[in-house]
Structures are given as structure tokens and as C-alpha cells.
Design a protein around this motif. Structure first.
Motif, PDB file in Angstrom:
ATOM      1  N   ALA A 110       0.946  -1.154  -0.130  1.00 37.81           N
ATOM      2  CA  ALA A 110      -0.041   0.011  -0.083  1.00 37.81           C
ATOM      3  C   ALA A 110       0.873   1.275  -0.176  1.00 37.81           C
ATOM      4  CB  ALA A 110      -0.860  -0.002   1.144  1.00 37.81           C
ATOM      5  N   GLU A 111       0.423   2.252  -0.602  1.00 40.79           N
ATOM      6  CA  GLU A 111       1.051   3.551  -0.795  1.00 40.79           C
ATOM      7  C   GLU A 111       0.648   4.439   0.389  1.00 40.79           C
ATOM      8  OE1 GLU A 111       1.361   6.643  -3.943  1.00 40.79           O
ATOM      9  OE2 GLU A 111       2.313   4.586  -4.996  1.00 40.79           O
ATOM     10  N   ILE A 112       1.323   4.733   1.503  1.00 34.56           N
ATOM     11  CA  ILE A 112       1.127   5.605   2.670  1.00 34.56           C
ATOM     12  C   ILE A 112       1.822   6.724   2.713  1.00 34.56           C
ATOM     13  CG2 ILE A 112       0.902   5.633   5.124  1.00 34.56           C
ATOM     14  CD1 ILE A 112       0.738   2.383   4.645  1.00 34.56           C
ATOM     15  N   ASP A 113       1.013   7.930   2.971  1.00 27.73           N
ATOM     16  CA  ASP A 113       1.582   9.236   3.419  1.00 27.73           C
ATOM     17  C   ASP A 113       2.213   9.431   4.599  1.00 27.73           C
ATOM     18  OD1 ASP A 113       2.278  11.957   3.890  1.00 27.73           O
ATOM     19  OD2 ASP A 113       0.598  12.736   3.136  1.00 27.73           O
ATOM     20  N   LEU A 114       3.517   8.898   4.704  1.00 30.58           N
ATOM     21  CA  LEU A 114       4.183   8.865   6.011  1.00 30.58           C
ATOM     22  C   LEU A 114       4.208  10.180   6.867  1.00 30.58           C
ATOM     23  CD1 LEU A 114       6.543   5.940   5.227  1.00 30.58           C
ATOM     24  CD2 LEU A 114       4.370   5.834   6.700  1.00 30.58           C
ATOM     25  N   VAL A 115       4.363  11.202   5.872  1.00 26.16           N
ATOM     26  CA  VAL A 115       4.672  12.557   6.711  1.00 26.16           C
ATOM     27  C   VAL A 115       3.525  12.898   7.587  1.00 26.16           C
ATOM     28  CG1 VAL A 115       5.270  14.982   6.328  1.00 26.16           C
ATOM     29  CG2 VAL A 115       6.114  13.381   4.782  1.00 26.16           C
ATOM     30  N   ARG A 116       2.649  12.731   6.743  1.00 23.04           N
ATOM     31  CA  ARG A 116       1.121  12.985   7.552  1.00 23.04           C
ATOM     32  C   ARG A 116       0.932  11.994   8.810  1.00 23.04           C
ATOM     33  NH1 ARG A 116      -4.264  12.014   7.707  1.00 23.04           N
ATOM     34  NH2 ARG A 116      -5.466  13.876   7.755  1.00 23.04           N
ATOM     35  N   LEU A 117       1.370  10.864   8.647  1.00 22.28           N
ATOM     36  CA  LEU A 117       1.328   9.841   9.665  1.00 22.28           C
ATOM     37  C   LEU A 117       1.995  10.236  11.137  1.00 22.28           C
ATOM     38  CD1 LEU A 117       0.431   6.487   9.854  1.00 22.28           C
ATOM     39  CD2 LEU A 117       2.515   6.129  10.083  1.00 22.28           C
ATOM     40  N   VAL A 118       3.370  10.741  10.523  1.00 21.09           N
ATOM     41  CA  VAL A 118       4.249  11.311  11.672  1.00 21.09           C
ATOM     42  C   VAL A 118       3.631  12.547  12.275  1.00 21.09           C
ATOM     43  CG1 VAL A 118       6.509  12.273  12.062  1.00 21.09           C
ATOM     44  CG2 VAL A 118       6.287  10.260  10.556  1.00 21.09           C
ATOM     45  N   ARG A 119       3.337  13.374  11.593  1.00 19.80           N
ATOM     46  CA  ARG A 119       2.803  14.758  12.111  1.00 19.80           C
ATOM     47  C   ARG A 119       1.470  14.564  12.970  1.00 19.80           C
ATOM     48  NH1 ARG A 119       4.413  18.388   6.964  1.00 19.80           N
ATOM     49  NH2 ARG A 119       6.478  18.662   7.597  1.00 19.80           N
ATOM     50  N   LEU A 120       0.614  13.527  12.469  1.00 16.65           N
ATOM     51  CA  LEU A 120      -0.552  13.458  13.287  1.00 16.65           C
ATOM     52  C   LEU A 120      -0.158  12.201  14.468  1.00 16.65           C
ATOM     53  CD1 LEU A 120      -3.229  13.465  10.652  1.00 16.65           C
ATOM     54  CD2 LEU A 120      -2.669  15.366  12.379  1.00 16.65           C
ATOM     55  N   HIS A 121       0.760  11.891  14.517  1.00 20.46           N
ATOM     56  CA  HIS A 121       1.530  10.934  15.668  1.00 20.46           C
ATOM     57  C   HIS A 121       0.197   9.628  15.626  1.00 20.46           C
ATOM     58  CE1 HIS A 121       3.088   9.805  19.322  1.00 20.46           C
ATOM     59  NE2 HIS A 121       3.646  10.932  19.591  1.00 20.46           N
ATOM     60  N   GLN A 122       0.209   9.025  14.336  1.00 19.36           N
ATOM     61  CA  GLN A 122      -0.741   7.824  14.050  1.00 19.36           C
ATOM     62  C   GLN A 122       0.076   6.637  14.253  1.00 19.36           C
ATOM     63  OE1 GLN A 122      -2.288   9.426  10.644  1.00 19.36           O
ATOM     64  NE2 GLN A 122      -4.144  10.037  11.513  1.00 19.36           N
ATOM     65  N   GLN A 123      -0.678   5.631  14.580  1.00 18.03           N
ATOM     66  CA  GLN A 123       0.037   4.348  14.455  1.00 18.03           C
ATOM     67  C   GLN A 123      -0.748   3.264  13.393  1.00 18.03           C
ATOM     68  OE1 GLN A 123       0.523   2.130  18.325  1.00 18.03           O
ATOM     69  NE2 GLN A 123      -0.180   4.300  19.199  1.00 18.03           N
ATOM     70  N   ILE A 124      -0.144   2.274  12.830  1.00 15.48           N
ATOM     71  CA  ILE A 124      -0.528   1.375  11.927  1.00 15.48           C
ATOM     72  C   ILE A 124      -0.270   0.111  12.601  1.00 15.48           C
ATOM     73  CG2 ILE A 124      -0.554   0.435   9.567  1.00 15.48           C
ATOM     74  CD1 ILE A 124       0.122   2.898   8.355  1.00 15.48           C
ATOM     75  N   ARG A 125      -1.121  -0.715  12.821  1.00 15.53           N
ATOM     76  CA  ARG A 125      -0.962  -2.019  13.645  1.00 15.53           C
ATOM     77  C   ARG A 125      -1.259  -3.333  12.625  1.00 15.53           C
ATOM     78  NH1 ARG A 125      -2.827  -0.574  19.622  1.00 15.53           N
ATOM     79  NH2 ARG A 125      -1.442   1.113  19.940  1.00 15.53           N
ATOM     80  N   GLY A 126      -0.714  -4.131  12.609  1.00  8.42           N
ATOM     81  CA  GLY A 126      -1.170  -5.524  12.165  1.00  8.42           C
ATOM     82  C   GLY A 126      -1.966  -6.233  13.110  1.00  8.42           C
ATOM     83  N   SER A 127      -2.963  -7.131  12.658  1.00 13.30           N
ATOM     84  CA  SER A 127      -3.364  -8.109  13.805  1.00 13.30           C
ATOM     85  C   SER A 127      -3.847  -9.276  12.990  1.00 13.30           C
ATOM     86  CB  SER A 127      -4.859  -7.156  14.272  1.00 13.30           C
ATOM     87  OG  SER A 127      -5.505  -8.068  15.048  1.00 13.30           O
ATOM     88  N   TYR A 128      -3.463 -10.538  13.678  1.00 16.36           N
ATOM     89  CA  TYR A 128      -3.684 -11.763  12.940  1.00 16.36           C
ATOM     90  C   TYR A 128      -4.338 -12.734  14.139  1.00 16.36           C
ATOM     91  CZ  TYR A 128      -2.223 -15.539  10.045  1.00 16.36           C
ATOM     92  OH  TYR A 128      -1.988 -16.604   9.098  1.00 16.36           O
ATOM     93  N   ARG A 129      -3.797 -13.786  14.364  1.00 14.91           N
ATOM     94  CA  ARG A 129      -4.285 -14.873  15.260  1.00 14.91           C
ATOM     95  C   ARG A 129      -4.691 -14.357  16.765  1.00 14.91           C
ATOM     96  NH1 ARG A 129      -1.038 -18.819  13.333  1.00 14.91           N
ATOM     97  NH2 ARG A 129       0.497 -17.924  14.840  1.00 14.91           N
ATOM     98  N   ALA A 130      -5.642 -14.807  17.224  1.00 18.07           N
ATOM     99  CA  ALA A 130      -5.940 -14.469  18.767  1.00 18.07           C
ATOM    100  C   ALA A 130      -5.210 -15.679  19.506  1.00 18.07           C
ATOM    101  CB  ALA A 130      -7.531 -14.407  19.002  1.00 18.07           C
ATOM    102  N   ALA A 131      -4.908 -15.177  20.809  1.00 16.54           N
ATOM    103  CA  ALA A 131      -4.354 -16.249  21.643  1.00 16.54           C
ATOM    104  C   ALA A 131      -5.343 -17.297  22.203  1.00 16.54           C
ATOM    105  CB  ALA A 131      -3.661 -15.528  22.674  1.00 16.54           C
ATOM    106  N   ALA A 132      -4.885 -18.411  22.495  1.00 16.19           N
ATOM    107  CA  ALA A 132      -5.675 -19.602  22.892  1.00 16.19           C
ATOM    108  C   ALA A 132      -6.681 -18.997  23.977  1.00 16.19           C
ATOM    109  CB  ALA A 132      -4.756 -20.835  23.533  1.00 16.19           C
TER     110      ALA A 132
END
Ligand SMILES: [Zn+2]
Ligand SMILES: [Zn+2]
Length: 344
Positions: free
Chosen positions: A269-291
Motif C-alpha cells: 500500500a502507498e502511505i503518506d508517512l509524513v502525515r502519519l508522523v505529524r498526526l502521531h498515528q499508528q498502523i498495526r497489524g492484527s492476526y491470530r488470537a491467543a488461545a
């Protein structure tokens, strides 16, 4: 028994007559399958989209990793009193012998095998799984709903990763079962939820039927126009697997907001990282839940089965599985569940 299998590393699936498992290996249980859900992963495996090459060594292999059933037989080391127990199972099995497993860090097992991917799954009358992967089902929980436990744990993990809280505004991208489940769980936490899809009439319709009002089909109204009326979102959870939607929706995330990616993307994906930094945002991945999160999800399903049942658009016998695959593929179906056993 009849089994729906992946036979070769190419497009397609095959129904084959295979021997039912007669004896369970030590520590494992033979489960008589009652219901099994068709999921996006199964569609990818059928279409042979990149990312599943490692399955080749297991072929022919029976698909089906979201299921419910009744223990029919147990292997050495397990008590016969387990026979008859209603269960669902975590599909990810660990080896118990690699360095990570021996150190008690099973989450990092280097020989993980997925039931219905790397070893035989539940699109057949019987499936064999390690008993330690099984979770007991409350009597009041319908077996057809219990088969949705695995995808709901994926949803629960996403909602946890996104740190969804009461009163927040959440944007969910993609109204497939994972997006739907995320919407249901976020609403249950007290969040206000907007869901967007594209050419997704039936799947958005299923959400409308369970009380969601803020539903956007971008085939009918452009994304910018549809989202212009909402203040920035506290969290965005992406469950569509469309890279362009990550870049297109990030501008609607508020300062310090969390963008959680759940979809499987075939391209970067193409992401505007400057905006991400200035807005102090986070990108997280989420996959399998713990048992240890599974029993909570099972309890949620038992409490909310009326609601969840409305997300199942079709129940079909195993022999008609391909009808379900086609409907899921065309997105005319919300969730397809195969009813395999009778009266368990
Ligand atoms: Zn799945
Ligand atoms: Zn291991």
C-alpha cells in the motif's frame, strides 16, 4: 467419507472419497464435524492465489478450518469420558518439539500446521485435531454458530489491537464476515461504527438487519462524499485486503488514532508517512488470537447467537459446497456454513 480437498498446486478443489480416521494419534481427538464455515482463506486456496505454496507438501489435503463437532474418539493419554463432548478447535497446531515449543513459546513454533491447510480439515465427516486445541462449547450454543468461533476470534483480536473503547467512532473497511464481526464486537464495546464496502449489497444488508445504520457502499456514493459528514475516526480497522483503501481512508483517522490492518493484501500500500508522523498515528497489524481468548469469544457467541445467526446467509450440505464457494466469491453470500453432520 466424502472430503473436499486441495489435490494439486493449481486452481480448483476436488471432492474425493477418503478413509475416515479410525484411531486418533496420542493426545489427539477425532471430531465428528457438525458444521464448518467457508472463509476467504478457502477461496484463496481454491483460486490458488499466491501465498499458499507451502500447502503443496500436504496435498491431497482436506480443507475446512472453522468448525464445530462432537468428539467421537480419543487417542492414548486422553480419557474416554471426553467422547461426546461438543467442541470447536483452534486450527493452528504446534509441533511440541522445536526450540520455541520446548521453551514454552508455542506461539513461535517453527513447524506450525493449520488444520484445513497443512493437515486435514473439517470439510469431511471427521477431522482429527490435538485435544489441546479443542475448546468445549456450552450446551446452549448452536453448533452452526459455534463453527464461527475461529473467525470471531480474529475479529476479537482486531478489536483488541485497535484498542476500541466505549464512545469511540470506528470505521470498519470491508463487510465480509471478519468486518461484520469486528463491527458487532466494537458496537458491543459501546463504539459507534461506520462500515464501508463496494458492490456489497447483501453483506451490508446483513449488517442493516442487525441494526447497523451507518453503512456505505462506495459503488453508490464516492468514499470522500460518504465520509465527509463524519468527524475523524478514533480507529480504522481494515478487513478488505485492498491496499488502495488504506491510503484512501487514512485521512479520516484522527490525531493519535490507530489504523489496524486485518485484511490480507496481495500488493503493498502507498502511505503518506509524513502525515502519519505529524498526526502521531499508528498502523498495526492484527492476526491470530491467543488461545486464552477463545473461551471469551465462545461466551460472546452464546450470548449473541440471535444476532450472529443473521450473518449466516446460507447453510448447505457438504456435497453443495461449491455453490457456497461461488456465492462467497461473488459476494452475494454473507457467510456460508456447511452442515456436515446431522444431529450432533
Ligand atoms: Zn478462516
Ligand atoms: Zn514447535
Amino acid at each position: 467419507m466424502l472430503a473436499l480437498q486441495k489435490v494439486r498446486p493449481a486452481v480448483g478443489l476436488e471432492f474425493r472419497a477418503v478413509d475416515a480416521p479410525l484411531e486418533a494419534p496420542p493426545g489427539e481427538a477425532i471430531v465428528r464435524v457438525h458444521s464448518a464455515g467457508i472463509c476467504g482463506t478457502d477461496l484463496h486456496i481454491a483460486d490458488w492465489t499466491p501465498g499458499y505454496e507451502s500447502m503443496a507438501g500436504a496435498m491431497p489435503v482436506t480443507l475446512g478450518h472453522e468448525f464445530s463437532g462432537t468428539i467421537a474418539k480419543v487417542g492414548a493419554g486422553l480419557s474416554d469420558t471426553l467422547v461426546g463432548r461438543r467442541v470447536t478447535a483452534r486450527p493452528s497446531t504446534t509441533c511440541g518439539t522445536c526450540a520455541a515449543c520446548l521453551a514454552g513459546d508455542e506461539d513461535n513454533c517453527s513447524n506450525r500446521k493449520g488444520v484445513g491447510i497443512g493437515r486435514n480439515g473439517a470439510f469431511a465427516q471427521f477431522v482429527c485435531v490435538p485435544y489441546s486445541n479443542c475448546h468445549a462449547l456450552p450446551d446452549r450454543l448452536d453448533m452452526g454458530i459455534a463453527a464461527l468461533t475461529e473467525p470471531m476470534t480474529v475479529c476479537a483480536e482486531a478489536v483488541k489491537t485497535a484498542e476500541v473503547q466505549a464512545g469511540q467512532r470506528i470505521l470498519v473497511i470491508g463487510p465480509g464476515f471478519i468486518g461484520q464481526g469486528i463491527a458487532v464486537l466494537a458496537r458491543a464495546k459501546g463504539a459507534k461504527v461506520v462500515v464501508i464496502g463496494r458492490n456489497d449489497g447483501p453483506r451490508l444488508g446483513a449488517l442493516r438487519a442487525i441494526g447497523f445504520e451507518h453503512l456505505v457502499d462506495t459503488a453508490e456514493i464516492p468514499l470522500e462524499e460518504a465520509l465527509a459528514g463524519y468527524p475523524p475516526f478514533d480507529a480504522i480497522i481494515e478487513a478488505a485486503g485492498v491496499p488502495a483503501l488504506v491510503s484512501a481512508t487514512l485521512p479520516y483517522l484522527k490525531k493519535r488514532g490507530i489504523f489496524t490492518v486485518v485484511g490480507i493484501h496481495s500488493k503493498p500500500a502507498e502511505i503518506d508517512l509524513v502525515r502519519l508522523v505529524r498526526l502521531h498515528q499508528q498502523i498495526r497489524g492484527s492476526y491470530r488470537a491467543a488461545a486464552h481468548d477463545w473461551d471469551g469469544v465462545i461466551a460472546f457467541l452464546a450470548e449473541n447467537q440471535e444476532t450472529i445467526s443473521k450473518l449466516v446467509s446460507q447453510r448447505l450440505p457438504l456435497a453443495e459446497a461449491m455453490t457456497g464457494f461461488t456465492a462467497a466469491h461473488d459476494r452475494t453470500a454473507s457467510k456460508v456454513v456447511l452442515t456436515i453432520g446431522g444431529d450432533a
